[in-house]
Design an enzyme around this catalytic site. Sequence first.
Site, PDB file in Angstrom:
ATOM      1  N   GLU A 108      -3.503   3.984  -3.584  1.00  0.00           N
ATOM      2  CA  GLU A 108      -4.169   4.836  -2.458  1.00  0.00           C
ATOM      3  C   GLU A 108      -3.588   4.038  -1.179  1.00  0.00           C
ATOM      4  O   GLU A 108      -4.022   2.635  -1.226  1.00  0.00           O
ATOM      5  CB  GLU A 108      -5.718   4.987  -2.626  1.00  0.00           C
ATOM      6  CG  GLU A 108      -5.962   6.095  -3.499  1.00  0.00           C
ATOM      7  CD  GLU A 108      -7.558   6.194  -3.480  1.00  0.00           C
ATOM      8  OE1 GLU A 108      -8.178   5.693  -2.572  1.00  0.00           O
ATOM      9  OE2 GLU A 108      -8.018   6.921  -4.504  1.00  0.00           O
TER      10      GLU A 108
ATOM     11  N   GLU B 198     -11.166   1.604  -8.567  1.00  0.00           N
ATOM     12  CA  GLU B 198     -11.972   0.861  -7.767  1.00  0.00           C
ATOM     13  C   GLU B 198     -13.510   0.649  -8.535  1.00  0.00           C
ATOM     14  O   GLU B 198     -14.599   1.045  -7.867  1.00  0.00           O
ATOM     15  CB  GLU B 198     -12.455   1.715  -6.440  1.00  0.00           C
ATOM     16  CG  GLU B 198     -11.077   1.922  -5.781  1.00  0.00           C
ATOM     17  CD  GLU B 198     -11.454   2.606  -4.252  1.00  0.00           C
ATOM     18  OE1 GLU B 198     -12.459   2.962  -4.135  1.00  0.00           O
ATOM     19  OE2 GLU B 198     -10.258   2.995  -3.584  1.00  0.00           O
TER      20      GLU B 198
END
Length: 690
Positions: free
Chosen positions: A609, A490
């Site tokens: 995720e 991220e």
Amino acid sequence: MTTARPFIAATAVLGAVTLAVTLGYIGGRVGRPHRSVPVSADTFAVSWSPQASEGKAAYLAAGGADGGAAITYLKFTIDLPAGAPPTLAELWLARHSGPLPELVELTHVPSTVWDENRLTAATAPRLGAVVGSIAPRGYESALRFDVTKVIRKSGTYAFAVTAPTGASIARFIARDDLVAAKAPTITISFDPAATASASSTSVASSMESSAVSPGGVTVPEPFPSLPPWPLGTPTSLPPSLPGLPSPPNPTFSMSPLPPKLPSTWPPTPSGWPIPDPPSPTGPGVPSLSPSLPPSLSPSPGGPGSPSPSDAVSPSPSEPGSPSPSTSPSEPGLPSESPSSSPSSSPSSSPSGSPSAAPGSPSPSPSENPDPKCELGAALVPSCGVLWGVAPASHTDVPRRQAIVDFETSTGRRQALFHAYHRGEQLFPTPDEIAIARNADKPRLLFLSWKPTTFNWAEIARGRADAYLARLAAHIRANYTDQFFFTMYHEPEDNVVARVGSGMTAKDFARAFRHVVLELRAKGVTNMVTAICYMAYVPWNTQPWFEDLYPGDDVVDWVAWDAYAYSDPGYGHGDFAEMMNRKAASRPSWPGFYNWAAKSFPDKPLMVAEWGVWFSQRNPTHQATFFDSVGKQMELFPRVKAMMYFDTPSQQQGRDSRVAATSGGLRAYRKLGRSPVFQVMPAANRRGSSY
């Protein structure tokens, strides 16, 4: 070095390989096929009616509606002269009615033993590798996929047609239609010039201009002159699928009309062979515009609604607390026998097994006809999806205890274990190695490293090389099995777009490249790399977003993180919404799965995720969402791995635990037993791969 690939450029390249074409317009420029092979079996399955069989339907459906999915299955028997592989093989699908979704994909299906009259969503084979994707404009007459890499020898081949959307259904002509000569067909050419001819034609067609008609339908311009539909122009289109608006009536809503199919199929200039229509497979002749099969009407409860048995029953002592049986020997749970693990090398050859003859016994759900799903060189499963978890995240529970607790609670072994490291920690740790090398329950590691001492520009200049040398030595000495690795998952959250900040998107790409190349140079050859994005639309639409990609040569998988929200508003919906989340304020964004499919057509995709943020205001949403994952997973065949992020409280205090409610836990346990997730690594052996 391959750098970031702009979305528009990637779409153009995609069009050069698999193209939506207006039939008849470019037919004269495609290499001369030596033969046409009509489909030998075609059907579709719908997950909202898992026992329904659609082998006699007059059309084929692919896409999603009302929380479920429709998947088309095709089978062809190919007999190549003298066993010579073709120079060009193309699979053609004729649009039956209604608009096409914004993306349609063709996937190889390893199993060929299914029966079109008995295949259902409950017994459908698992999907393999995606062959190609097409981004239609809406009303093309047909789609054409290049399947040359798949058709390499005589045998039986099977494919699936999907559309990654929860709110649109593509309908194609089936061999049981009145115009069965327009049924799915593979054309095969042995002309050495055919490949080059098709490629140049595809590029030219993908660059054609378009015009929007008064009815809002995008059509090619100039519009080709095509023969009329063989049976005349229908005055109306078939009724819509449940929950979707009816397709526009071509007589009143569209001007000019969408193109009709030519009288020969596939489109052929004079003198080309025309495939013989398949023999009818049942009594009667289906109508051109059939009513929808009963299975396309969801049950009264509606897809995605939890059954009474899945209703939440909080413990009286603590609202929302789970009260399941956690015994690993609970009836109905899958066995953990190591002997059922797949072998290591994938098989790319087609099945030579003949298709099941009509009337022959159909495999029951417990007698899965699929070949074993095997892991390839980059840990890509030949079919199915790797299932994993980051257990007890943001807690101090020891990692070995966390994975044991999660597997006991959810009733199955996890194929992937996700762990996080920061700064100058050395990994994998002894606990992580023990988790991976458990003799009875071997697992794959996904290890994420986030540097904290240096910024991205400094890492790219070699400031972290001393640490990388120690890390490489540690890995070589302690762990020689393959593992997944990502650097700085991220990264979008930390981009500073100012030149010279050391944290621009291009700085990240250079840092990622440097880390991977440095570790490889120091002997870490068992590392499978993944870039891990954040699926957050405001970041995905930034002008620097494309610059994050570090290059094909240092990226094996493309991953992203995405979460569903139980409270209405942003991120509230089903699995298809999470996978292709959009925003009204940024209408150009196609959704993350669609963007990744078009931008990285040769890379496997992973959801590194995912989770559902629990809310006391909507406590049944988790169970409903888990149910939608099971029904819609096959709409996203490029996704080959998923890892749940299980935490009682993340940075903002949100709870994603699958055991937050008893109903949610039951739904997650059921989801984990889905055939698509039954892919397991074989026992690890030092110095070996899978």
